[in-house]
Scaffold this motif. Sequence first.
Motif, PDB file in Angstrom:
ATOM      1  N   SER A   6       0.972  -1.227  -0.018  1.00 37.64           N
ATOM      2  CA  SER A   6       0.017  -0.084   0.064  1.00 37.64           C
ATOM      3  C   SER A   6       0.722   1.229   0.006  1.00 37.64           C
ATOM      4  O   SER A   6       0.172   2.395  -0.223  1.00 37.64           O
ATOM      5  CB  SER A   6      -0.934  -0.021   1.271  1.00 37.64           C
ATOM      6  OG  SER A   6      -0.225  -0.213   2.485  1.00 37.64           O
ATOM      7  N   TRP A   8       3.390   1.778  -2.272  1.00 35.59           N
ATOM      8  CA  TRP A   8       3.959   1.679  -3.601  1.00 35.59           C
ATOM      9  C   TRP A   8       3.115   2.886  -4.231  1.00 35.59           C
ATOM     10  O   TRP A   8       1.716   2.904  -4.358  1.00 35.59           O
ATOM     11  CB  TRP A   8       3.745   0.231  -4.489  1.00 35.59           C
ATOM     12  CG  TRP A   8       4.734  -0.713  -3.827  1.00 35.59           C
ATOM     13  CD1 TRP A   8       5.551  -0.601  -2.684  1.00 35.59           C
ATOM     14  CD2 TRP A   8       4.739  -2.030  -4.017  1.00 35.59           C
ATOM     15  NE1 TRP A   8       5.857  -1.953  -2.629  1.00 35.59           N
ATOM     16  CE2 TRP A   8       5.620  -2.867  -3.173  1.00 35.59           C
ATOM     17  CE3 TRP A   8       4.215  -2.609  -5.289  1.00 35.59           C
ATOM     18  CZ2 TRP A   8       5.894  -4.070  -3.143  1.00 35.59           C
ATOM     19  CZ3 TRP A   8       4.217  -4.042  -5.054  1.00 35.59           C
ATOM     20  CH2 TRP A   8       5.258  -4.779  -4.471  1.00 35.59           C
ATOM     21  N   SER A   9       3.646   3.855  -5.073  1.00 35.51           N
ATOM     22  CA  SER A   9       3.007   4.808  -5.600  1.00 35.51           C
ATOM     23  C   SER A   9       2.473   4.128  -7.091  1.00 35.51           C
ATOM     24  O   SER A   9       1.447   4.677  -7.593  1.00 35.51           O
ATOM     25  CB  SER A   9       4.019   5.774  -5.927  1.00 35.51           C
ATOM     26  OG  SER A   9       5.242   5.501  -6.665  1.00 35.51           O
ATOM     27  N   SER A  10       3.275   3.401  -7.917  1.00 32.90           N
ATOM     28  CA  SER A  10       3.054   2.859  -9.061  1.00 32.90           C
ATOM     29  C   SER A  10       3.645   1.540  -9.450  1.00 32.90           C
ATOM     30  O   SER A  10       4.789   1.621  -8.901  1.00 32.90           O
ATOM     31  CB  SER A  10       3.294   3.648 -10.157  1.00 32.90           C
ATOM     32  OG  SER A  10       4.369   4.375 -10.263  1.00 32.90           O
ATOM     33  N   VAL A  11       2.913   0.866 -10.031  1.00 32.68           N
ATOM     34  CA  VAL A  11       3.550  -0.674 -10.286  1.00 32.68           C
ATOM     35  C   VAL A  11       3.373  -0.744 -11.713  1.00 32.68           C
ATOM     36  O   VAL A  11       2.459  -1.116 -12.248  1.00 32.68           O
ATOM     37  CB  VAL A  11       2.918  -1.784  -9.579  1.00 32.68           C
ATOM     38  CG1 VAL A  11       3.517  -2.915  -9.706  1.00 32.68           C
ATOM     39  CG2 VAL A  11       2.767  -1.349  -8.032  1.00 32.68           C
ATOM     40  N   GLN A  12       4.570  -0.780 -12.506  1.00 33.38           N
ATOM     41  CA  GLN A  12       4.400  -1.310 -13.938  1.00 33.38           C
ATOM     42  C   GLN A  12       4.689  -2.644 -14.283  1.00 33.38           C
ATOM     43  O   GLN A  12       4.190  -3.201 -15.281  1.00 33.38           O
ATOM     44  CB  GLN A  12       5.345  -0.300 -14.628  1.00 33.38           C
ATOM     45  CG  GLN A  12       5.409   1.057 -14.332  1.00 33.38           C
ATOM     46  CD  GLN A  12       4.072   1.409 -14.768  1.00 33.38           C
ATOM     47  OE1 GLN A  12       3.732   1.279 -15.924  1.00 33.38           O
ATOM     48  NE2 GLN A  12       3.583   2.441 -13.908  1.00 33.38           N
ATOM     49  N   SER A  92      -4.229   4.088   2.961  1.00 33.61           N
ATOM     50  CA  SER A  92      -3.581   5.276   2.131  1.00 33.61           C
ATOM     51  C   SER A  92      -2.739   6.335   3.112  1.00 33.61           C
ATOM     52  O   SER A  92      -2.279   7.120   2.561  1.00 33.61           O
ATOM     53  CB  SER A  92      -4.891   5.908   1.613  1.00 33.61           C
ATOM     54  OG  SER A  92      -5.726   6.726   2.589  1.00 33.61           O
ATOM     55  N   ILE A 205      -3.639  -3.799  -4.169  1.00 34.05           N
ATOM     56  CA  ILE A 205      -3.476  -2.616  -5.131  1.00 34.05           C
ATOM     57  C   ILE A 205      -3.634  -3.378  -6.388  1.00 34.05           C
ATOM     58  O   ILE A 205      -3.465  -4.563  -6.584  1.00 34.05           O
ATOM     59  CB  ILE A 205      -2.021  -1.940  -4.933  1.00 34.05           C
ATOM     60  CG1 ILE A 205      -0.930  -3.012  -5.169  1.00 34.05           C
ATOM     61  CG2 ILE A 205      -1.845  -1.463  -3.637  1.00 34.05           C
ATOM     62  CD1 ILE A 205       0.382  -2.403  -5.424  1.00 34.05           C
ATOM     63  N   CYS A 207      -2.941  -4.954  -9.961  1.00 29.49           N
ATOM     64  CA  CYS A 207      -1.804  -5.853 -10.351  1.00 29.49           C
ATOM     65  C   CYS A 207      -1.504  -5.948 -11.842  1.00 29.49           C
ATOM     66  O   CYS A 207      -2.526  -5.961 -12.673  1.00 29.49           O
ATOM     67  CB  CYS A 207      -2.149  -7.115  -9.928  1.00 29.49           C
ATOM     68  SG  CYS A 207      -0.977  -8.544 -10.343  1.00 29.49           S
ATOM     69  N   PRO A 208      -0.387  -5.686 -12.300  1.00 31.14           N
ATOM     70  CA  PRO A 208      -0.079  -5.562 -13.721  1.00 31.14           C
ATOM     71  C   PRO A 208      -0.459  -6.830 -14.585  1.00 31.14           C
ATOM     72  O   PRO A 208      -0.931  -6.817 -15.680  1.00 31.14           O
ATOM     73  CB  PRO A 208       1.587  -5.436 -13.825  1.00 31.14           C
ATOM     74  CG  PRO A 208       1.638  -4.602 -12.653  1.00 31.14           C
ATOM     75  CD  PRO A 208       0.685  -5.209 -11.502  1.00 31.14           C
ATOM     76  N   THR A 282      -6.637  -3.381 -12.538  1.00 27.56           N
ATOM     77  CA  THR A 282      -7.004  -1.803 -12.909  1.00 27.56           C
ATOM     78  C   THR A 282      -7.637  -1.159 -11.310  1.00 27.56           C
ATOM     79  O   THR A 282      -7.568   0.008 -11.148  1.00 27.56           O
ATOM     80  CB  THR A 282      -7.790  -1.307 -13.966  1.00 27.56           C
ATOM     81  OG1 THR A 282      -8.895  -1.856 -13.607  1.00 27.56           O
ATOM     82  CG2 THR A 282      -7.273  -1.746 -15.044  1.00 27.56           C
ATOM     83  N   HIS A 284      -8.154  -0.957  -7.017  1.00 31.73           N
ATOM     84  CA  HIS A 284      -7.792  -1.411  -5.512  1.00 31.73           C
ATOM     85  C   HIS A 284      -8.938  -2.475  -5.140  1.00 31.73           C
ATOM     86  O   HIS A 284     -10.171  -2.171  -5.413  1.00 31.73           O
ATOM     87  CB  HIS A 284      -7.729  -0.354  -4.671  1.00 31.73           C
ATOM     88  CG  HIS A 284      -6.395   0.386  -5.128  1.00 31.73           C
ATOM     89  ND1 HIS A 284      -6.251   1.291  -5.984  1.00 31.73           N
ATOM     90  CD2 HIS A 284      -5.188   0.624  -4.229  1.00 31.73           C
ATOM     91  CE1 HIS A 284      -5.123   2.075  -6.061  1.00 31.73           C
ATOM     92  NE2 HIS A 284      -4.549   1.563  -5.269  1.00 31.73           N
TER      93      HIS A 284
END
Length: 345
Positions: A6, A8-12, A92, A205, A207-208, A282, A284
């Motif tokens: 939680s 992590w700002s962004s996960v590619q 958050s 969160i 998941c790619p 896409t 949460h």
Amino acid sequence: MEVLMSNWSSVQSIPENYVLPPHKRTGKVTANSTGKEIPVIDFEKADCHDRDETIRQILKACQEIGLFQVVNHGVSKELMDDTMKLFKEFFSLPAEYKANFISKARDKGCILYTSSFVNHDDPNKKEIRYWRDCLVNKCNPLEDHLPFWPQTPTGYHEVVGTYSVEMRKFLMKVLDLISEGLGIEAGYFEGDLTREQLLSVNHHIPCPDPSVTLGHPEHRDPNLITAIHQCDVPGLQFFKDGQWIGVEPLPHAFVIIPGVQFRVISNGKFTSPKHRVVTHATEHRTTLGTFFIPSDVSTIEPAKSLVSPLSPLLYRSYVYRDFFNEWMKQVAEDDAVLDLYKIQD
């Protein structure tokens, strides 16, 4: 400090230690694959002339599927919404604040962690993590655990405390109806069998690649009974007839899953389905699970009213602590866990 998802700002892309071995992956199964055959039981009818029919529906679901959904259960929609909103706010919060609750001690009143397990199929015993953060609140007796709960977000103690009390009332009602249907004496589940109450909040969160990881592993709950409060994002699945079936998130409903312990108490009448959580690409996803767990030294055995010459004893008595330890070794991923304490001819 342990890294929480939680934070992590962004996960590619998915970190390597979250990628499951090929035989553990979901493959093409997605969170949107839902089944319509899961019973939805209206508890409001149990308070009027349809009580017997409500009990019949509960027993049928526990025997044939192993879970069911409940609507009109008595827990207010406003309280459910407020509690869900509060936990979303908690995840958050800044990492520095959440770090105060990270602990591996089981006796803490509130624990925050990122889930993981040691993959024993890997010769190097590589650590694999599941795609979730988990916050666990102990709830009974409430006054003993409140001092250890977060002070933030505002209203945490009041909202979560009220939610915990109302969930206890609701689950005791479920147990009363099951007892009545099985012919178990009134009050059987009071005391040691429902001594401990946990509120476990899972946060996933986006998941790619949901096909290579899981939000929660395949398992059977070792406890007495579970109530799951889903958000509107699908993900919960159970295994039946060789396939994984999604449990559709119904607004303001609870998913009820009697645990392996209940299979023993029912003398094998109830089934205990494997279930898991798949991730979403896409969205949460936050879910609240309320668990009833016996005291460590409770004796779990078939209810005496269910044992007779015409209904032979299927399971031997055991101390819950010993069963839980054995369950942890196996993670309840296969049918062997159901036979751990079964009487052999």
